[in-house]
Design an enzyme around this catalytic site. Structure first.
Site, PDB file in Angstrom:
ATOM      1  N   LYS A 118       0.825  -1.210   0.000  1.00  0.00           N
ATOM      2  CA  LYS A 118       0.000   0.000   0.000  1.00  0.00           C
ATOM      3  C   LYS A 118       0.858   1.259   0.000  1.00  0.00           C
ATOM      4  CE  LYS A 118      -2.247   1.022   3.726  1.00  0.00           C
ATOM      5  NZ  LYS A 118      -3.164   0.881   4.893  1.00  0.00           N
TER       6      LYS A 118
ATOM      7  N   ASN B  86     -13.057   5.003  -4.955  1.00  0.00           N
ATOM      8  CA  ASN B  86     -12.499   5.132  -3.618  1.00  0.00           C
ATOM      9  C   ASN B  86     -11.809   6.480  -3.459  1.00  0.00           C
ATOM     10  OD1 ASN B  86      -9.377   4.920  -2.840  1.00  0.00           O
ATOM     11  ND2 ASN B  86      -9.661   3.960  -4.854  1.00  0.00           N
TER      12      ASN B  86
ATOM     13  N   ASN C 103       4.152   6.986  -6.971  1.00  0.00           N
ATOM     14  CA  ASN C 103       2.792   7.410  -7.268  1.00  0.00           C
ATOM     15  C   ASN C 103       2.778   8.914  -7.506  1.00  0.00           C
ATOM     16  OD1 ASN C 103       0.088   8.003  -7.403  1.00  0.00           O
ATOM     17  ND2 ASN C 103      -0.364   7.460  -5.273  1.00  0.00           N
TER      18      ASN C 103
ATOM     19  N   CYS D 215      -0.377  12.057  -6.782  1.00  0.00           N
ATOM     20  CA  CYS D 215      -0.635  12.780  -5.536  1.00  0.00           C
ATOM     21  C   CYS D 215      -0.710  14.283  -5.788  1.00  0.00           C
ATOM     22  CB  CYS D 215       0.476  12.511  -4.531  1.00  0.00           C
ATOM     23  SG  CYS D 215       0.650  10.774  -4.096  1.00  0.00           S
TER      24      CYS D 215
ATOM     25  N   ASN E 181      -3.322   4.398 -13.232  1.00  0.00           N
ATOM     26  CA  ASN E 181      -3.903   4.657 -11.933  1.00  0.00           C
ATOM     27  C   ASN E 181      -5.405   4.879 -12.147  1.00  0.00           C
ATOM     28  OD1 ASN E 181      -4.195   5.295  -9.189  1.00  0.00           O
ATOM     29  ND2 ASN E 181      -2.245   6.401  -9.149  1.00  0.00           N
ATOM     30  N   THR E 182      -6.137   5.181 -11.098  1.00  0.00           N
ATOM     31  CA  THR E 182      -7.589   5.282 -11.219  1.00  0.00           C
ATOM     32  C   THR E 182      -8.036   6.509 -12.016  1.00  0.00           C
ATOM     33  OG1 THR E 182      -7.657   6.416  -9.090  1.00  0.00           O
ATOM     34  CG2 THR E 182      -8.031   4.026  -9.089  1.00  0.00           C
TER      35      THR E 182
ATOM     36  N   THR F  90      -8.378  -4.256  -8.207  1.00  0.00           N
ATOM     37  CA  THR F  90      -9.693  -4.381  -7.585  1.00  0.00           C
ATOM     38  C   THR F  90     -10.162  -5.831  -7.499  1.00  0.00           C
ATOM     39  OG1 THR F  90     -10.285  -2.167  -8.328  1.00  0.00           O
ATOM     40  CG2 THR F  90     -12.100  -3.622  -7.777  1.00  0.00           C
TER      41      THR F  90
END
Length: 301
Positions: free
Chosen positions: A45, A69, A127, A130, A192-193, A266
């Protein structure tokens, strides 16, 4: 038996199946359901320099063929990971990759440098979706300049395999991919989402506490596949494909689009054994189609 092994720069994977950050905890939570060492690796995570509480509830909502989310990178910080989580993972015979997040370039650099000290963590996934607090909240990864700046700074502080996770919420994802490649990224992972929203019509308000969130699951797979196909043709570094992968057939389609490896996200919530089953399914498909090595089908589309 077919050869499923692949390489991401200096990172050797026994098979192309990884798990996606934010969907697999720290890995050990899934140990009762699958053999962690049967995977090419897993991404833990999102980890930040300092602890984060995440966003208020509600921060998850089901959508058709997916979910939204806005967890907000809840974690106990990099020192907690190093002291309490790393000892439980360091002896596993697979690749443990840490997803590194931050609100400033300095945060990214400090977190990556701390992870670099851990002998048995061979790679990080950066990531860059952000929000950059110094740029009014705009995500680092939505401009070439922002993406390049954070990758350049982290590359100077981190010598192991550097994977950069790309946001799909951009006009031209190939431009961002080329920018991070130029600054030393060893690989890119995408997508990414996607930014989305749901409304509770009984309460007449957004279903999520911060109004919008990240859409994931099978609903995003066609978009993810298209972007992986585009990026694989635009860069010379390995591409890791993710976005709605549930079956071995899904994974193979991403490899045919040019991905070197894939991540299961997911689907882990629906079937905690999914990643191992996908790895087995890829092997079975290769054997039945007389494919000896993934190089034979990678990028064939």
């Amino acid at each position: 038996m077919p050869n499923l092994s692949v390489n991401i720069a200096s990172l050797h994977l026994k098979n192309p199946v990884l798990t996606a950050s934010g969907t697999f905890g720290y890995g050990t939570e899934f140990a009762p359901f699958l053999n962690l060492e049967a995977l090419g690796g897993f991404v833990v995570k999102g980890t930040t320099l300092l602890p984060r509480e995440g966003n208020d509830y509600p921060r998850m909502v089901e959508t058709p063929s997916g979910m939204l989310n806005c967890v907000g990178l809840q974690n106990k910080g990099v020192e907690y990971f190093c002291e309490h989580i790393y000892p439980t993972l360091k002896d596993l015979d697979t690749n443990v990759i840490v997803n590194v997040s931050g609100s400033t370039i300095e945060d990214y650099v400090a977190c990556a440098a701390r992870i670099a000290e851990l002998k048995h963590i061979p790679a990080i996934e950066l990531n860059i979706s952000c929000p950059n607090v110094k740029a009014g909240g705009m995500a680092f990864g939505v401009t070439s300049v922002g993406a390049a700046a954070v990758v350049k700074a982290v590359r100077a502080a981190y010598s192991k395999t550097l994977i950069v996770k790309l946001s799909p919420n951009v006009t031209d994802i190939t431009e961002i991919a080329r920018a991070v490649e130029a600054e030393g990224a060893d690989s890119v992972s995408l997508i990414n989402t996607l930014l989305g929203m749901a409304i509770d019509i009984e309460r007449r308000c957004p279903a999520l506490s911060i109004n919008t969130g990240g859409l994931s699951g099978p609903a995003v797979r066609p978009v993810a596949l298209r972007m992986v196909w585009q990026v694989a043709k635009a860069v010379n570094i390995p591409v890791i494909g993710l976005g709605g992968i549930v079956t071995a057939e899904d994974a193979i389609s991403f490899i045919m689009a040019g991905a070197t490896a894939i991540q299961i996200g997911t689907a882990n919530f629906l079937n905690p054994s999914c990643a191992e089953q996908v790895a087995q399914g890829i092997a079975a498909w290769m054997e039945s189609h007389k494919v000896n090595n993934l190089d034979e089908i990678r990028g064939c589309v």
